[in-house]
Enzyme design. Structure first.
Site, PDB file in Angstrom:
ATOM      1  N   HIS A   1       0.841  -1.197   0.000  1.00 13.03           N
ATOM      2  CA  HIS A   1       0.000   0.000   0.000  1.00 13.03           C
ATOM      3  C   HIS A   1       0.875   1.245   0.000  1.00 13.03           C
ATOM      4  O   HIS A   1       1.775   1.364   0.825  1.00 13.03           O
ATOM      5  CB  HIS A   1      -0.890   0.042   1.243  1.00 13.03           C
ATOM      6  CG  HIS A   1      -2.011  -0.953   1.216  1.00 13.03           C
ATOM      7  ND1 HIS A   1      -3.055  -0.920   2.096  1.00 13.03           N
ATOM      8  CD2 HIS A   1      -2.247  -2.002   0.386  1.00 13.03           C
ATOM      9  CE1 HIS A   1      -3.889  -1.909   1.826  1.00 13.03           C
ATOM     10  NE2 HIS A   1      -3.410  -2.595   0.804  1.00 13.03           N
TER      11      HIS A   1
ATOM     12  N   TYR B   1      -8.784   5.371   7.951  1.00 19.06           N
ATOM     13  CA  TYR B   1      -8.853   5.718   9.372  1.00 19.06           C
ATOM     14  C   TYR B   1      -9.880   6.842   9.495  1.00 19.06           C
ATOM     15  O   TYR B   1      -9.689   7.907   8.912  1.00 19.06           O
ATOM     16  CB  TYR B   1      -7.492   6.217   9.876  1.00 19.06           C
ATOM     17  CG  TYR B   1      -6.434   5.143  10.026  1.00 19.06           C
ATOM     18  CD1 TYR B   1      -5.727   4.669   8.931  1.00 19.06           C
ATOM     19  CD2 TYR B   1      -6.138   4.619  11.283  1.00 19.06           C
ATOM     20  CE1 TYR B   1      -4.747   3.689   9.085  1.00 19.06           C
ATOM     21  CE2 TYR B   1      -5.161   3.641  11.442  1.00 19.06           C
ATOM     22  CZ  TYR B   1      -4.474   3.185  10.339  1.00 19.06           C
ATOM     23  OH  TYR B   1      -3.518   2.214  10.493  1.00 19.06           O
TER      24      TYR B   1
ATOM     25  N   PRO C   1      -3.097   0.158  18.966  1.00 19.87           N
ATOM     26  CA  PRO C   1      -2.876  -0.315  17.592  1.00 19.87           C
ATOM     27  C   PRO C   1      -3.064   0.726  16.488  1.00 19.87           C
ATOM     28  O   PRO C   1      -2.811   0.438  15.324  1.00 19.87           O
ATOM     29  CB  PRO C   1      -3.903  -1.454  17.441  1.00 19.87           C
ATOM     30  CG  PRO C   1      -4.918  -1.225  18.507  1.00 19.87           C
ATOM     31  CD  PRO C   1      -4.252  -0.498  19.610  1.00 19.87           C
TER      32      PRO C   1
ATOM     33  N   LYS D   1       2.011  -0.410  14.977  1.00 15.11           N
ATOM     34  CA  LYS D   1       3.442  -0.525  15.284  1.00 15.11           C
ATOM     35  C   LYS D   1       3.853  -1.772  16.074  1.00 15.11           C
ATOM     36  O   LYS D   1       5.039  -2.114  16.114  1.00 15.11           O
ATOM     37  CB  LYS D   1       3.895   0.706  16.098  1.00 15.11           C
ATOM     38  CG  LYS D   1       3.964   1.974  15.292  1.00 15.11           C
ATOM     39  CD  LYS D   1       5.223   2.002  14.441  1.00 15.11           C
ATOM     40  CE  LYS D   1       5.145   3.003  13.316  1.00 15.11           C
ATOM     41  NZ  LYS D   1       4.749   2.470  12.024  1.00 15.11           N
TER      42      LYS D   1
ATOM     43  N   TYR E   1       4.567   6.283   9.936  1.00 11.58           N
ATOM     44  CA  TYR E   1       3.685   5.163   9.616  1.00 11.58           C
ATOM     45  C   TYR E   1       4.439   4.072   8.834  1.00 11.58           C
ATOM     46  O   TYR E   1       4.320   2.890   9.156  1.00 11.58           O
ATOM     47  CB  TYR E   1       2.469   5.657   8.820  1.00 11.58           C
ATOM     48  CG  TYR E   1       1.357   4.642   8.736  1.00 11.58           C
ATOM     49  CD1 TYR E   1       0.440   4.498   9.776  1.00 11.58           C
ATOM     50  CD2 TYR E   1       1.236   3.792   7.641  1.00 11.58           C
ATOM     51  CE1 TYR E   1      -0.574   3.546   9.721  1.00 11.58           C
ATOM     52  CE2 TYR E   1       0.228   2.841   7.577  1.00 11.58           C
ATOM     53  CZ  TYR E   1      -0.671   2.730   8.629  1.00 11.58           C
ATOM     54  OH  TYR E   1      -1.665   1.776   8.576  1.00 11.58           O
TER      55      TYR E   1
END
Ligand code: RFL
Ligand code: PHB
Length: 389
Positions: A72, A199, A291, A295, A383
């Site tokens: 992604h 998100y 979460p 990570k 990220y």
């Protein structure tokens, strides 16, 4: 029984460490309280940072990951009726790969067993002793007591493990935050309506749309910390997911049978230092992140990448420097991830139902991410993960 490194826990940390040691010609025994089937089916994380993918490839376990993992190059943020795609690869040159944690675990177990490695399933470590001179792990296997003697113990036994308890009171310092919410996670037999993760910040609470394969969706909802899963029949879950995620005109999610659901509490937790005498702690045994930043598994793999090198330097050249610096080096990454995970969590969850101030700050932060290349780059580089040190 005797081995060079006794490893407690067959999660990503313990299994990867055993594999890394094997590649350096160092013997280990992994002890795991659960069965092989249980650890191979446990549904957990799904996002591998570029550094974790590179590690899997470097140690000869990249083949299925490259074939089945989904690369992604961005994630989507939804808030206030708007949508913004963080173009991670454009901003950082790096990407993430969606590949279930249980697939990583299956690949590692297969590799260890094929190489004649020793993993004792359904064997519980009861306690660890003699860490100053002759470390011993006391095991219980089907009503039998076994002693495993080793040069070092690697405590990779997760948050509820026992190896941390071998350290006397007063040596370790614990830092902890609990959050006033949990995640209800579901696995659904429904083709994902997305090819990147979403998100969502919504006034009713956070939601996350993720996936596992072209046929399986993975979705999460923010719920109360003491939420009873029995109060969440499938219909209610889908209705809440629609409310929180279908905020962009013309977009809808795909529904299907829910095949697994569970509630996970959220906490931030760090124990320092990550080593005492001949005990080296790694992964969830010494640090937990909420979460939201994806990570946890990546930190576990990063810890044991360091530890593997440190043991190799000790057994190969008698060097102690990397073992001595293990905790300090690992904790730098741990604290970066602690901050990022707390920051993502604070930006995306409903924090205080009575105080609109918090929600205003969140929208301001999300707008800033969407309008500032510098701020979006900061999110993206955390990220996708900072390079392994
Ligand atoms: P694990 O995987 O918990 O493994 C520890 C193992 O030790 C065993 N054990 C014992 N064995 C013998 N004797 C004893 N006394 C023992 N006590 C315990 C346990 O049975 C277990 O097999 O720890 P490890 O290896 O440190 O790995 C950590 C990761 O599992 C964890 O950080 C991630 O799953 C967190 N996480 C995520 N991480 C990511 O990087 N990306 C994600 O997208 C992500 N999403 C998540 C997550 C965790 C979640 N849950 C359920 C906690 C999403 C969720 C919902
Ligand atoms: C998952 O796919 O399970 C997942 C993805 C992103 C997260 C957490 C979990 O932040």
């Amino acid at each position: 029984m005797r081995t060079q490194v006794g490893i407690v826990g067959a999660g990503p940390a313990g299994l990867m460490l055993s594999h890394l040691l094997h590649l350096q010609g160092i013997e280990s025994v992994v002890v795991e309280s659960r069965s092989r089937a249980y650890v191979e089916q446990r549904v957990r994380a799904g996002v591998l940072e570029q550094g974790s993918v590179d590690l899997m490839c470097r140690v000869g376990l990249g083949e299925r990951l490259q074939r089945e993992g989904m690369r992604h190059e961005g994630i989507e943020l939804r808030y206030d009726g708007q949508s913004y795609r963080v173009p991670m690869t454009e901003l950082t040159g790096r990407a993430i790969t969606v590949y279930g944690q249980q697939e990583v675990v299956k690949d590692l177990i297969a590799a260890r067993l094929a190489a004649g490695g020793s993993i004792l399933f359904e064997t519980e470590a009861v306690r660890v002793e003699n860490l100053d001179s002759a470390p011993t792990i006391y095991l219980r296997q089907g009503g039998r007591d076994i002693e495993l003697h080793c040069d070092f113990v690697a405590g990779c036994d997760g948050f509820h493990g026992v190896s941390r308890n071998a350290v006397p009171d007063g040596v370790l310092r614990t830092h902890e935050r609990t959050y006033p919410f949990a995640w209800l996670g579901v696995l659904a037999a429904a083709p994902p309506a997305v090819d990147e993760l979403i998100y969502a910040n919504h006034e009713r609470g956070f939601a996350l749309y993720s996936l596992r394969s072209p046929e399986i969706s993975r979705l999460y909802l923010q719920v109360a910390p003491d939420e009873d899963i029995a109060d969440w029949p499938d219909e209610r879950i889908w209705a809440e997911l629609r409310t929180r995620l279908e905020t962009v005109p013309g977009w809808s999610l795909n529904e299907g049978p829910i095949v697994e659901k569970s509630v996970t509490p959220m906490r931030s937790f760090v124990v320092e230092p990550m080593q005492w005498q001949r005990l080296y702690l790694a992964g969830d045994a010494v640090h937990i992140v909420p979460p939201t930043g994806a990570k946890g598994m990546n930190l576990a793999l990063a810890d044991v990448a360091l530890l593997g090198e440190a043991f190799a330097a000790w057994y190969g050249e008698g060097r102690t420097d990397l073992l001595e610096s293990y905790s300090t080096t690992a904790l730098r990454r741990v604290w970066r991830a602690q901050h990022f995970s707390w920051w993502m969590t604070s930006m995306l969850h409903r924090l205080d139902s009575d105080d609109p101030y918090e929600a205003k700050l969140q929208t301001a932060t999300l707008r800033y991410v969407a309008s500032s290349r510098a701020y979006a780059t900061s999110l993206a580089e955390n990220y996708v993960g900072l390079p392994l040190s």
